[in-house]
Write a protein that holds these residues in place. Structure first.
Motif, PDB file in Angstrom:
ATOM      1  N   GLY A  14     -42.316  20.181   6.547  1.00  0.00           N
ATOM      2  CA  GLY A  14     -42.533  20.825   5.257  1.00  0.00           C
ATOM      3  C   GLY A  14     -42.864  19.843   4.153  1.00  0.00           C
ATOM      4  N   ARG A  15     -42.991  20.370   2.945  1.00  0.00           N
ATOM      5  CA  ARG A  15     -43.388  19.536   1.802  1.00  0.00           C
ATOM      6  C   ARG A  15     -42.228  19.232   0.872  1.00  0.00           C
ATOM      7  NH1 ARG A  15     -44.824  22.752  -2.749  1.00  0.00           N
ATOM      8  NH2 ARG A  15     -44.647  24.997  -2.367  1.00  0.00           N
ATOM      9  N   TYR A  16     -41.045  19.724   1.195  1.00  0.00           N
ATOM     10  CA  TYR A  16     -39.875  19.412   0.386  1.00  0.00           C
ATOM     11  C   TYR A  16     -39.052  18.331   1.076  1.00  0.00           C
ATOM     12  CZ  TYR A  16     -41.028  23.685  -2.155  1.00  0.00           C
ATOM     13  OH  TYR A  16     -41.676  24.636  -2.894  1.00  0.00           O
ATOM     14  N   TYR A  17     -38.117  17.769   0.307  1.00  0.00           N
ATOM     15  CA  TYR A  17     -37.276  16.708   0.850  1.00  0.00           C
ATOM     16  C   TYR A  17     -35.810  17.035   0.572  1.00  0.00           C
ATOM     17  CZ  TYR A  17     -41.714  14.234   0.956  1.00  0.00           C
ATOM     18  OH  TYR A  17     -43.016  13.882   1.194  1.00  0.00           O
ATOM     19  N   ASN A  18     -35.162  17.601   1.559  1.00  0.00           N
ATOM     20  CA  ASN A  18     -33.725  17.796   1.505  1.00  0.00           C
ATOM     21  C   ASN A  18     -33.213  17.899   2.934  1.00  0.00           C
ATOM     22  OD1 ASN A  18     -33.722  20.678   2.354  1.00  0.00           O
ATOM     23  ND2 ASN A  18     -34.703  21.014   0.366  1.00  0.00           N
ATOM     24  N   GLU A  19     -31.905  18.036   3.090  1.00  0.00           N
ATOM     25  CA  GLU A  19     -31.308  17.984   4.428  1.00  0.00           C
ATOM     26  C   GLU A  19     -31.771  19.109   5.344  1.00  0.00           C
ATOM     27  OE1 GLU A  19     -28.282  20.095   1.724  1.00  0.00           O
ATOM     28  OE2 GLU A  19     -29.792  18.508   1.581  1.00  0.00           O
ATOM     29  N   TYR A  20     -32.220  20.231   4.747  1.00  0.00           N
ATOM     30  CA  TYR A  20     -32.666  21.347   5.576  1.00  0.00           C
ATOM     31  C   TYR A  20     -34.134  21.231   5.968  1.00  0.00           C
ATOM     32  CZ  TYR A  20     -28.196  23.374   4.413  1.00  0.00           C
ATOM     33  OH  TYR A  20     -26.840  23.585   4.279  1.00  0.00           O
ATOM     34  N   CYS A  21     -34.806  20.179   5.505  1.00  0.00           N
ATOM     35  CA  CYS A  21     -36.176  19.907   5.930  1.00  0.00           C
ATOM     36  C   CYS A  21     -36.209  18.977   7.137  1.00  0.00           C
ATOM     37  CB  CYS A  21     -36.972  19.292   4.782  1.00  0.00           C
ATOM     38  SG  CYS A  21     -37.196  20.402   3.386  1.00  0.00           S
ATOM     39  N   MET A  22     -35.042  18.688   7.687  1.00  0.00           N
ATOM     40  CA  MET A  22     -34.964  17.830   8.871  1.00  0.00           C
ATOM     41  C   MET A  22     -34.758  18.706  10.112  1.00  0.00           C
ATOM     42  SD  MET A  22     -32.720  14.555   7.503  1.00  0.00           S
ATOM     43  CE  MET A  22     -31.191  15.356   7.893  1.00  0.00           C
ATOM     44  N   THR A  23     -35.632  18.560  11.080  1.00  0.00           N
ATOM     45  CA  THR A  23     -35.443  19.192  12.383  1.00  0.00           C
ATOM     46  C   THR A  23     -34.656  18.223  13.260  1.00  0.00           C
ATOM     47  OG1 THR A  23     -37.498  20.444  12.214  1.00  0.00           O
ATOM     48  CG2 THR A  23     -36.578  20.137  14.423  1.00  0.00           C
ATOM     49  N   ILE A  24     -33.510  18.660  13.755  1.00  0.00           N
ATOM     50  CA  ILE A  24     -32.623  17.772  14.510  1.00  0.00           C
ATOM     51  C   ILE A  24     -32.435  18.342  15.915  1.00  0.00           C
ATOM     52  CG2 ILE A  24     -30.358  16.670  14.577  1.00  0.00           C
ATOM     53  CD1 ILE A  24     -30.199  17.144  11.529  1.00  0.00           C
ATOM     54  N   ASP A  25     -32.995  17.654  16.899  1.00  0.00           N
ATOM     55  CA  ASP A  25     -32.891  18.070  18.295  1.00  0.00           C
ATOM     56  C   ASP A  25     -31.873  17.186  19.011  1.00  0.00           C
ATOM     57  OD1 ASP A  25     -34.920  20.067  18.111  1.00  0.00           O
ATOM     58  OD2 ASP A  25     -36.420  18.486  18.161  1.00  0.00           O
ATOM     59  N   VAL A  26     -30.808  17.801  19.490  1.00  0.00           N
ATOM     60  CA  VAL A  26     -29.730  17.073  20.154  1.00  0.00           C
ATOM     61  C   VAL A  26     -29.830  17.293  21.657  1.00  0.00           C
ATOM     62  CG1 VAL A  26     -27.229  16.749  20.322  1.00  0.00           C
ATOM     63  CG2 VAL A  26     -28.270  17.381  18.130  1.00  0.00           C
ATOM     64  N   ALA A  27     -29.698  16.225  22.423  1.00  0.00           N
ATOM     65  CA  ALA A  27     -29.766  16.318  23.884  1.00  0.00           C
ATOM     66  C   ALA A  27     -28.660  15.463  24.491  1.00  0.00           C
ATOM     67  CB  ALA A  27     -31.130  15.856  24.387  1.00  0.00           C
ATOM     68  N   ARG A  28     -28.378  15.736  25.762  1.00  0.00           N
ATOM     69  CA  ARG A  28     -27.385  14.934  26.490  1.00  0.00           C
ATOM     70  C   ARG A  28     -28.084  14.210  27.626  1.00  0.00           C
ATOM     71  NH1 ARG A  28     -21.537  16.950  28.955  1.00  0.00           N
ATOM     72  NH2 ARG A  28     -20.989  14.954  29.946  1.00  0.00           N
ATOM     73  N   ASP A  29     -27.982  12.885  27.618  1.00  0.00           N
ATOM     74  CA  ASP A  29     -28.628  12.079  28.652  1.00  0.00           C
ATOM     75  C   ASP A  29     -27.692  11.938  29.849  1.00  0.00           C
ATOM     76  OD1 ASP A  29     -30.717  11.720  26.819  1.00  0.00           O
ATOM     77  OD2 ASP A  29     -29.699  10.000  25.922  1.00  0.00           O
ATOM     78  N   SER A  30     -27.470  13.062  30.525  1.00  0.00           N
ATOM     79  CA  SER A  30     -26.545  13.081  31.652  1.00  0.00           C
ATOM     80  C   SER A  30     -27.300  12.892  32.962  1.00  0.00           C
ATOM     81  CB  SER A  30     -25.788  14.418  31.684  1.00  0.00           C
ATOM     82  OG  SER A  30     -25.081  14.570  32.898  1.00  0.00           O
ATOM     83  N   PRO A  31     -26.846  11.991  33.830  1.00  0.00           N
ATOM     84  CA  PRO A  31     -27.532  11.797  35.115  1.00  0.00           C
ATOM     85  C   PRO A  31     -27.432  13.014  36.029  1.00  0.00           C
ATOM     86  CG  PRO A  31     -25.490  10.540  35.038  1.00  0.00           C
ATOM     87  CD  PRO A  31     -25.716  11.057  33.660  1.00  0.00           C
ATOM     88  N   THR A  32     -26.487  13.900  35.747  1.00  0.00           N
ATOM     89  CA  THR A  32     -26.338  15.110  36.571  1.00  0.00           C
ATOM     90  C   THR A  32     -26.861  16.352  35.873  1.00  0.00           C
ATOM     91  OG1 THR A  32     -24.085  15.442  35.729  1.00  0.00           O
ATOM     92  CG2 THR A  32     -24.333  14.156  37.762  1.00  0.00           C
ATOM     93  N   GLY A  33     -27.496  16.166  34.718  1.00  0.00           N
ATOM     94  CA  GLY A  33     -28.101  17.297  34.026  1.00  0.00           C
ATOM     95  C   GLY A  33     -27.141  18.163  33.249  1.00  0.00           C
ATOM     96  N   GLN A  34     -25.959  17.655  32.928  1.00  0.00           N
ATOM     97  CA  GLN A  34     -24.993  18.446  32.173  1.00  0.00           C
ATOM     98  C   GLN A  34     -25.488  18.702  30.756  1.00  0.00           C
ATOM     99  OE1 GLN A  34     -21.600  15.702  33.162  1.00  0.00           O
ATOM    100  NE2 GLN A  34     -20.472  17.646  33.238  1.00  0.00           N
ATOM    101  N   ALA A  35     -25.228  19.909  30.272  1.00  0.00           N
ATOM    102  CA  ALA A  35     -25.585  20.256  28.894  1.00  0.00           C
ATOM    103  C   ALA A  35     -24.505  19.750  27.943  1.00  0.00           C
ATOM    104  CB  ALA A  35     -25.719  21.775  28.778  1.00  0.00           C
ATOM    105  N   PRO A  36     -24.818  19.600  26.660  1.00  0.00           N
ATOM    106  CA  PRO A  36     -23.795  19.193  25.686  1.00  0.00           C
ATOM    107  C   PRO A  36     -22.633  20.187  25.679  1.00  0.00           C
ATOM    108  CG  PRO A  36     -25.988  19.031  24.716  1.00  0.00           C
ATOM    109  CD  PRO A  36     -26.147  19.725  26.037  1.00  0.00           C
TER     110      PRO A  36
END
Length: 214
Positions: free
Chosen positions: A137-159
């Motif tokens: 977007g064109r604004y600058y605040n904390e809600y203009c950040m897209t935050i993708d969280v993942a788990r780097d698990s060798p067995t494929g476990q979800a967070p």
């Protein structure tokens, strides 16, 4: 034929109240330079390093023609709805961050809380969480950040349940923290006390009406 014109000039403390206001307005414009936020940004970069937040960078062309990498940090402020700060980064576990942030900023409980929440989420996921933060977007605040969280698990476990939300809110709080620091710095630089101190230290002189002389 040349003429000699004599002008009486005054030091700041000698001016009337109205003239002092005009003198402050002149200096206030000069005091807030394009890079007034640099010290806040440098502090923020150090804090991000401690928390495991690796800020992304972007190339910026310098006046001399070269290129410098600057962190992807932005803000807008300080009086409009939607003002705030945002950043782009990759996030991973930083060992000892909760302890280190307390050593770096012993009185900043907001930062302590952010570090504790990030650490707790990592602990619940065997320190395998990572996050990618991008701006949209064109604004600058904390809600203009897209935050993708993942788990780097060798067995494929979800967070684990709730850990993604914990990381997202902690990073948004970090953006809010940055905005508060920027606002405080701006308020300090433009305060009457700081303005008067700068005028007097530089020994500027003014006309009786408060106009800068020389």
């Amino acid at each position: 034929m040349p003429e000699v014109i004599c002008t009486t000039v005054y030091q700041f403390p000698e001016l009337s109240a109205a003239a002092k206001d005009k003198a402050r307005s002149w200096y206030r414009e000069a005091a807030v330079t394009d890079d007034w936020w640099d010290a806040v940004y440098e502090d923020f970069e150090r804090i991000c390093d401690i928390l495991g937040v690796s800020l992304k960078t972007r190339p910026v062309r310098l006046m001399g023609g070269g290129i410098r990498q600057r962190p992807c940090v932005w803000f807008s402020g300080f009086s409009s709805q939607g003002d705030g700060a945002s950043f782009e980064a990759t996030v991973r576990h930083a060992k000892g961050s909760a302890r280190e942030i307390r050593a770096y900023a012993p009185k900043d409980h907001a930062l302590h809380g952010i570090a504790d929440r990030l650490q707790s989420a990592q602990r619940q996921n065997f320190y395998q969480l990572s996050a990618d933060v991008t701006h949209r977007g064109r604004y600058y605040n904390e809600y203009c950040m897209t935050i993708d969280v993942a788990r780097d698990s060798p067995t494929g476990q979800a967070p684990t349940g709730g850990s993604e939300e914990t990381v997202v809110e902690a990073l948004r709080d970090l953006a809010r923290w940055l905005y508060r620091q920027l606002e405080a710095e701006y308020d300090h630089l433009t305060s009457d006390e700081a303005i008067e101190e700068g005028i007097i230290a530089n020994e500027y002189t003014f006309t009786e009406a408060g106009r800068r002389f020389g």
